[in-house]
Design an enzyme around this catalytic site. Sequence first.
Site, mmCIF file in Angstrom:
data_model
loop_
_atom_site.group_PDB
_atom_site.id
_atom_site.type_symbol
_atom_site.label_atom_id
_atom_site.label_comp_id
_atom_site.label_asym_id
_atom_site.label_seq_id
_atom_site.Cartn_x
_atom_site.Cartn_y
_atom_site.Cartn_z
ATOM 1 C CG HIS A 62 84.512 81.684 18.464
ATOM 2 N ND1 HIS A 62 83.577 82.498 18.877
ATOM 3 C CD2 HIS A 62 85.636 82.155 18.859
ATOM 4 C CE1 HIS A 62 84.051 83.484 19.604
ATOM 5 N NE2 HIS A 62 85.263 83.128 19.470
ATOM 6 C CG ASP A 64 81.236 76.734 18.684
ATOM 7 O OD1 ASP A 64 81.949 77.442 18.278
ATOM 8 O OD2 ASP A 64 80.311 77.122 19.197
ATOM 9 C CG HIS A 65 80.417 78.685 14.550
ATOM 10 N ND1 HIS A 65 79.214 78.978 14.219
ATOM 11 C CD2 HIS A 65 80.711 78.777 15.930
ATOM 12 C CE1 HIS A 65 78.386 79.161 15.202
ATOM 13 N NE2 HIS A 65 79.292 79.205 16.133
HETATM 14 ZN ZN LIG Z 1 81.182 81.831 18.490
#
Ligand SMILES: [Zn+2]
Length: 301
Positions: A62, A64-65
């Site tokens: 994802h 945001d990582h």
């Molecule tokens: Zn996630």
Amino acid sequence: MKLNILGCYSATPRTFTNPTSQVLEIKNHLFLIDCGEGTQVQLRKHKIKFNRIKHIFISHLHGDHFFGLVGLISTFRLLGREADLYIHAPKGLKEVIVLQMKLAQSWTNYNLYFHELTSTSSELIFEDEKVEVHTIPLDHRIYTNGFLFKEKIGERKLDMNAVLNEDIDVAYYRKLKQGADVPNKKGEIVKNQMVTLPAPQPKSYAFCSDTAYNEALVPIIKNATALYHESTFLEKHAKLAAPTKHSTAVQAATIAKLANVEQLILGHYSTRYDNLQDFKIEAQTIFNNVELAEDGKVFEF
Ligand SMILES: [Zn+2]
């Protein structure tokens, strides 16, 4: 161990908050854990030396990582990095990064290694004389791992008064630290326990983000010195946790209690909340030793 929180919010970067990224200092390593957008700016802001980062651990794909990763890889190249870089991440990350570099025709001038993860059970992914790193399979919408960073048990400590009393030659000190019985200057064998003290208890840090409430991780993180567990939601939004495969602060605290960890650090807050204290208050109804991650905060344990 020293944990530098670079970013601890979910979803998007904002003026004063950043998506997930942290640096763990353990036995002379600087391990970068997740690399949300803005990570390289946060590294600069907190004066963390880029060239000391040799291993990057990415929990899942994802944005945001890991959206900060290609920028960081590119900056390393522009700064003339020579040291090898190892990226431990779910299978698929290599394809994304290599495509970006290929289209930009800008390959790295240092060795870049991808260690692609596919296992759904915990595995040892890094080891040297002093440290081990294991995956912690998590329950999220896509394939996700947390990471357990563990010190290995160190050498025994010399009880110097006892060593001098027993008149043991300095040449045997190393063997004593390793647990051996050794002769004194008279040639008599001295039992190791008489002149040494046990090695300090090894410490461990468990990073668990992102995940639904998942008791399967309890045996893997049992008795950890510190646990970072995501708490995206408060109880009033508990209904959102299950379908998005995230956790509430109470669920994070329940895992901390079941695993008997020493300290719980909460993070990965939804950006809908203004008051982080509510996360602490809710978690402390289950587990006492709770700290709130905040961008720029440093934990030592
Ligand atoms: Zn996630």
